[in-house]
Enzyme design. Structure first.
Site, PDB file in Angstrom:
ATOM      1  N   GLU A   1      -0.936  -8.065   5.584  1.00  0.00           N
ATOM      2  CA  GLU A   1      -0.738  -8.394   7.063  1.00  0.00           C
ATOM      3  C   GLU A   1      -2.010  -8.149   7.912  1.00  0.00           C
ATOM      4  O   GLU A   1      -2.083  -8.309   8.856  1.00  0.00           O
ATOM      5  CB  GLU A   1       0.118  -7.046   7.466  1.00  0.00           C
ATOM      6  CG  GLU A   1      -0.412  -5.801   7.650  1.00  0.00           C
ATOM      7  CD  GLU A   1      -0.507  -5.077   6.425  1.00  0.00           C
ATOM      8  OE1 GLU A   1      -0.461  -5.567   5.094  1.00  0.00           O
ATOM      9  OE2 GLU A   1      -0.965  -3.835   6.504  1.00  0.00           O
TER      10      GLU A   1
ATOM     11  N   CYS B   1       0.869  -1.240  -0.072  1.00  0.00           N
ATOM     12  CA  CYS B   1       0.063   0.061   0.133  1.00  0.00           C
ATOM     13  C   CYS B   1       1.060   1.256   0.125  1.00  0.00           C
ATOM     14  O   CYS B   1       1.466   1.663  -0.879  1.00  0.00           O
ATOM     15  CB  CYS B   1      -0.946  -0.067   1.204  1.00  0.00           C
ATOM     16  SG  CYS B   1      -2.545   0.914   0.746  1.00  0.00           S
TER      17      CYS B   1
ATOM     18  N   HIS C   1      -3.316  -5.098   1.653  1.00  0.00           N
ATOM     19  CA  HIS C   1      -2.784  -5.210   2.928  1.00  0.00           C
ATOM     20  C   HIS C   1      -2.563  -6.621   3.455  1.00  0.00           C
ATOM     21  O   HIS C   1      -3.610  -7.143   4.017  1.00  0.00           O
ATOM     22  CB  HIS C   1      -3.565  -4.485   3.889  1.00  0.00           C
ATOM     23  CG  HIS C   1      -3.315  -3.254   4.058  1.00  0.00           C
ATOM     24  ND1 HIS C   1      -2.404  -2.301   4.736  1.00  0.00           N
ATOM     25  CD2 HIS C   1      -4.181  -2.125   3.414  1.00  0.00           C
ATOM     26  CE1 HIS C   1      -2.562  -1.158   4.562  1.00  0.00           C
ATOM     27  NE2 HIS C   1      -3.591  -0.862   3.547  1.00  0.00           N
TER      28      HIS C   1
END
Ligand code: GLN
Length: 188
Positions: free
Chosen positions: A165, A79, A163
């Site tokens: 994560e 990002c 994302h």
């Protein structure tokens, strides 16, 4: 000599804690990076999402910008991290990126992404995500969303407009570890 790789996560602003947690789930040593010298002991670097303008300003102030340019290991940018690596910022990845490009109605969304290499689709969480508008000839597209590349590899760099994560799926981070192993073979 073999040892477990140490992965650094740029920890000046943004989602660094979530990246630390994902890396720990993969049983690798993860360390937060806030100073240029902290890049010396690591095998790969993660540049997290957050606010690219804030991260850009902070890395310049802390002398990290030059240190990141000199870093020779694999790098994952997600990002805002992808924005920082693009042609207009650090210039390390041959992509042009438009910030906050998915429009106000779909400011944030999730989508299942088909990986070019196959396997289960990857859940992509997009938050005010940047859109790749152009990728150079050396850039490999690993996943697309609606015809736009969202996960790409340019040599030792991996970039994602979403994302990884923020889900339980560790495959994008595992790919970074694969690059670390590949580099190790090349160096050996
Ligand atoms: N919109 C942010 C930027 O332009 C990126 C969003 C994110 O990292 N979640 O920096």
């Amino acid at each position: 000599m073999t040892r477990e790789p140490t992965i650094g996560v740029l920890a000046v602003q943004g989602n660094f804690q979530e990246h630390m947690a994902t890396l720990r789930r993969l049983n690798v040593r993860a360390v937060e990076v806030r100073k240029p010298e902290e890049l010396e002991g690591i095998d790969a670097l993660v540049i997290p999402g957050g606010e690219s303008t804030a991260i850009g300003r902070l890395i310049r102030r802390y002398g990290l910008e030059e240190a990141i340019r000199r870093f020779t290991g694999p790098v994952l940018g997600t990002c805002a991290g992808m924005i920082l690596l693009d042609r207009d910022h650090l210039g390390l990845v041959d992509v042009a990126v438009e910030r906050n490009a998915y429009g106000r109605q779909v400011w944030s969304f999730e989508a299942d992404l088909d990986l070019v290499e196959g396997g289960e689709p990857l859940r992509g969480v997009f938050i005010r995500a940047p859109r790749v508008t152009e990728a150079g000839p050396g850039v490999e597209v690993l996943a697309e969303h609606d015809g736009t590349p969202v996960l790409l590899r340019d040599g030792r760099f991996l970039v994602a407009s979403f994302h990884p994560e923020l889900t339980d799926d560790t495959r994008v981070h595992a790919k970074l570890l694969e690059l670390v192993r590949e580099e190790g073979l090349v160096r050996a």
